[in-house]
Design an enzyme around this catalytic site. Sequence first.
Site, PDB file in Angstrom:
ATOM      1  N   GLU A  35       3.756  31.705  24.616  1.00  0.00           N
ATOM      2  CA  GLU A  35       4.803  32.125  25.804  1.00  0.00           C
ATOM      3  C   GLU A  35       4.430  31.482  26.891  1.00  0.00           C
ATOM      4  O   GLU A  35       3.365  31.542  27.193  1.00  0.00           O
ATOM      5  CB  GLU A  35       4.658  33.621  25.964  1.00  0.00           C
ATOM      6  CG  GLU A  35       5.714  34.124  26.824  1.00  0.00           C
ATOM      7  CD  GLU A  35       5.500  35.871  27.024  1.00  0.00           C
ATOM      8  OE1 GLU A  35       4.584  36.348  26.174  1.00  0.00           O
ATOM      9  OE2 GLU A  35       6.093  36.456  28.150  1.00  0.00           O
ATOM     10  N   ARG A 262      -7.646  39.197  16.975  1.00  0.00           N
ATOM     11  CA  ARG A 262      -7.662  38.470  18.001  1.00  0.00           C
ATOM     12  C   ARG A 262      -9.317  38.063  18.232  1.00  0.00           C
ATOM     13  O   ARG A 262     -10.015  38.674  17.835  1.00  0.00           O
ATOM     14  CB  ARG A 262      -7.164  39.220  19.336  1.00  0.00           C
ATOM     15  CG  ARG A 262      -5.915  39.419  19.425  1.00  0.00           C
ATOM     16  CD  ARG A 262      -5.627  40.403  20.643  1.00  0.00           C
ATOM     17  NE  ARG A 262      -5.373  39.614  21.709  1.00  0.00           N
ATOM     18  CZ  ARG A 262      -4.142  39.084  22.099  1.00  0.00           C
ATOM     19  NH1 ARG A 262      -3.066  39.214  21.459  1.00  0.00           N
ATOM     20  NH2 ARG A 262      -3.729  38.392  23.053  1.00  0.00           N
ATOM     21  N   LYS A 272      -3.606  36.620  29.484  1.00  0.00           N
ATOM     22  CA  LYS A 272      -3.220  35.935  30.674  1.00  0.00           C
ATOM     23  C   LYS A 272      -2.615  36.685  31.985  1.00  0.00           C
ATOM     24  O   LYS A 272      -2.963  36.342  33.050  1.00  0.00           O
ATOM     25  CB  LYS A 272      -1.893  35.205  29.945  1.00  0.00           C
ATOM     26  CG  LYS A 272      -2.245  33.948  29.172  1.00  0.00           C
ATOM     27  CD  LYS A 272      -0.934  33.356  28.649  1.00  0.00           C
ATOM     28  CE  LYS A 272      -0.349  33.978  27.571  1.00  0.00           C
ATOM     29  NZ  LYS A 272       0.792  33.432  27.052  1.00  0.00           N
TER      30      LYS A 272
HETATM   31  P1  ATP Z   1      -2.223  37.253  26.349  1.00  0.00           P
HETATM   32  O1  ATP Z   1      -2.369  38.617  25.923  1.00  0.00           O
HETATM   33  O2  ATP Z   1      -3.685  36.414  26.483  1.00  0.00           O
HETATM   34  O3  ATP Z   1      -1.230  36.808  27.223  1.00  0.00           O
HETATM   35  P2  ATP Z   1      -0.365  36.598  24.179  1.00  0.00           P
HETATM   36  O4  ATP Z   1      -0.681  36.875  22.699  1.00  0.00           O
HETATM   37  O5  ATP Z   1       0.504  37.215  25.028  1.00  0.00           O
HETATM   38  O6  ATP Z   1      -1.885  36.624  24.725  1.00  0.00           O
HETATM   39  P3  ATP Z   1       1.009  34.286  23.382  1.00  0.00           P
HETATM   40  O7  ATP Z   1       1.479  33.063  24.528  1.00  0.00           O
HETATM   41  O8  ATP Z   1       1.966  34.942  23.177  1.00  0.00           O
HETATM   42  O9  ATP Z   1       0.043  34.714  24.302  1.00  0.00           O
HETATM   43  O10 ATP Z   1       0.281  33.836  22.162  1.00  0.00           O
HETATM   44  C1  ATP Z   1       0.721  32.490  21.274  1.00  0.00           C
HETATM   45  C2  ATP Z   1      -0.051  32.972  20.145  1.00  0.00           C
HETATM   46  O11 ATP Z   1      -1.491  32.859  20.243  1.00  0.00           O
HETATM   47  C3  ATP Z   1       0.563  34.250  19.385  1.00  0.00           C
HETATM   48  O12 ATP Z   1       0.725  34.022  18.145  1.00  0.00           O
HETATM   49  C4  ATP Z   1      -1.016  35.143  19.497  1.00  0.00           C
HETATM   50  O13 ATP Z   1      -1.020  36.087  18.620  1.00  0.00           O
HETATM   51  C5  ATP Z   1      -1.999  34.153  19.633  1.00  0.00           C
HETATM   52  N1  ATP Z   1      -3.274  34.669  20.626  1.00  0.00           N
HETATM   53  C6  ATP Z   1      -3.377  35.097  21.683  1.00  0.00           C
HETATM   54  N2  ATP Z   1      -4.486  35.362  22.265  1.00  0.00           N
HETATM   55  C7  ATP Z   1      -5.078  35.530  21.028  1.00  0.00           C
HETATM   56  C8  ATP Z   1      -6.402  35.592  20.692  1.00  0.00           C
HETATM   57  N3  ATP Z   1      -7.388  36.067  21.824  1.00  0.00           N
HETATM   58  N4  ATP Z   1      -7.072  35.303  19.763  1.00  0.00           N
HETATM   59  C9  ATP Z   1      -6.326  34.889  18.818  1.00  0.00           C
HETATM   60  N5  ATP Z   1      -4.765  34.468  18.888  1.00  0.00           N
HETATM   61  C10 ATP Z   1      -4.533  34.790  20.102  1.00  0.00           C
HETATM   62 MG    MG Z   2       2.516  37.447  24.563  1.00  0.00          MG
END
Ligand code: ATP
Ligand code: MG
Length: 554
Positions: A35, A262, A272
């Site tokens: 995102e 994660r 984020k």
């Molecule tokens: P955050 O909670 O840090 O904002 P998010 O999951 O909202 O993370 P996205 O941009 O939606 O962030 O993530 C893109 C991809 O990265 C998704 O498939 C998500 O599952 C993966 N991802 C995000 N954080 C992690 C993590 N800590 N470990 C493994 N994969 C991750």
């Molecule tokens: Mg997200």
Amino acid sequence: MTDTETRPSNFIRQIIDKDLDSGKHQSVQTRFPPEPNGYLHIGHAKAICLNFGIAKDYKGACNLRFDDTNPAKEDIDFVHSIQQDVNWLGFNWDGEVRYSSNYFDQLHQYAVELITKGKAFVCFLNAEQMREYRGTLTEPGKASPSRDTTPEENLALFEKMRNGEFKEGECSLRAKIDMSSSFMCMRDPILYRIRFIHHHQTGDKWCIYPMYDFTHCISDAIEGITHSLCTLEFQDNRRLYDWVLDNITIEKSRPEQTEFSRLNLEYTLMSKRKLALLVETNVVSGWNDPRMPTLAGMRRRGFTPGAIVEFISRVGVTKQENMIEIGMLEVCVRDELNEKAPRAMAVLDPIKLVIENYPEGESEIVTAPNHPNIEEMGKRELPFGRELYIEAEDFKESANKKFKRLVIDKEVRLRNAYVIKAERCDKDADGNVTTVYCTYDPETLGKSPADGRKVKGVIHWVSSTDNVEAEVRLYDRLFNVPNPAAEEDFNTVINPESLVVIKTAYLEKNLADAKEEQVYQFERIGYFCKDSVDSTPEQLVFNRTIGLRDTWDK
Ligand code: ATP
Ligand code: MG
């Protein structure tokens, strides 16, 4: 055929092997779906290495798709930084960059299809009512008063939503699934909501935006994704992922979602939203502050993509939630830099060294290997003369045998140069040593003293007349507890020494031409690189990437 034999397998690779063996899929298509609402962090590196790594190993393809359904929080700067970070890690996506917003027309059509089939309806409950009606884990929800509106009416209402005839929050499009499902996400989830917001890709074309759960599965199907890999928090949502695809008419092969845990890393925040807070409240200088766990911050600090990829590979892929020790990442960084970083000399806390028997007004060039074990890395030249700088902590007037550095009346080797013997020193009013006077043995350049005198200690130095000055920033862990996310207010556990600035350090002259992202080992001190943001030819700035060894608990 795969070449996974050389790589550690994991449960996801086993699923893929099975799907290829059974003929369910002929090839593998994955995607990384960030995102664009922040910079990528080390947690994302896990998802990147997994998705792009699998595509590479199975000779398949991996798409980069921006999951851009929430324009309120998104920004084109993030779109750019994310692409840069994925490339930096060494991965290339298949074809053009994709956006969920590319599919807004199709998504809208599928929503119309669901409405037509009586599987979606326009609901006029407000957010608070919606919460009330949803029920709890122990109590079923209640049907929305609009749940049984006819498809014809719903089509007309949805059209009005799309045309901007309702206010934000006035109504939403919901799936008609099961208000008593034990999976909360199945209790008539929202599919579309009204947002009068400009979108970085689609401009003002839309005032209704699809929700993640509706968008993601359809985007996967449109792109022919075979294995949709995501983190465990989407485990329940897999029901909705499948429900949407089961209830629309879509040609492409059916993607399957699989969840993994994660990455959580000690001493770091990984969301984020929280990282954005650190930036907004100026706890750090920006998303690329070298103390941030973002890929941009790590790059600026001098961490290498190789070290990060190696770390992710050591962490592995499982469904187990756990917290990885920061030391594991640091070992990967040190291992790689020890092998790859050219050596250099720098004095961070200088005192003067005067070699009294060195001819006044003269100087010479000594040569030094760029790496102690790798001859191909070549040599460099260092100006040597009567006056040098050494580290204050490398000299004591008197000390016991454990102190293998410079002591009055004792000998030590100046790295890459001569053996010297300290004679006496000057001190300032506070008793701090300012200058050490010594003599040198001219017969000891590159060889041991002729009479078999054993000189054990080696100290580093920089010419006091022929050097470059630099500001040096010493970075350390941003938080002083292993799990800052567990604190009520993470501001209370910020490490006050996460950044210590040395205004004037003396570096060997060669470092004036240091290249960006080139990390050097400042001998006996640690690994350092030129700061890519603040360093200028007039005012060099170096960042400490990491110390030579772990001293955190000592
Ligand atoms: P955050 O909670 O840090 O904002 P998010 O999951 O909202 O993370 P996205 O941009 O939606 O962030 O993530 C893109 C991809 O990265 C998704 O498939 C998500 O599952 C993966 N991802 C995000 N954080 C992690 C993590 N800590 N470990 C493994 N994969 C991750
Ligand atoms: Mg997200």
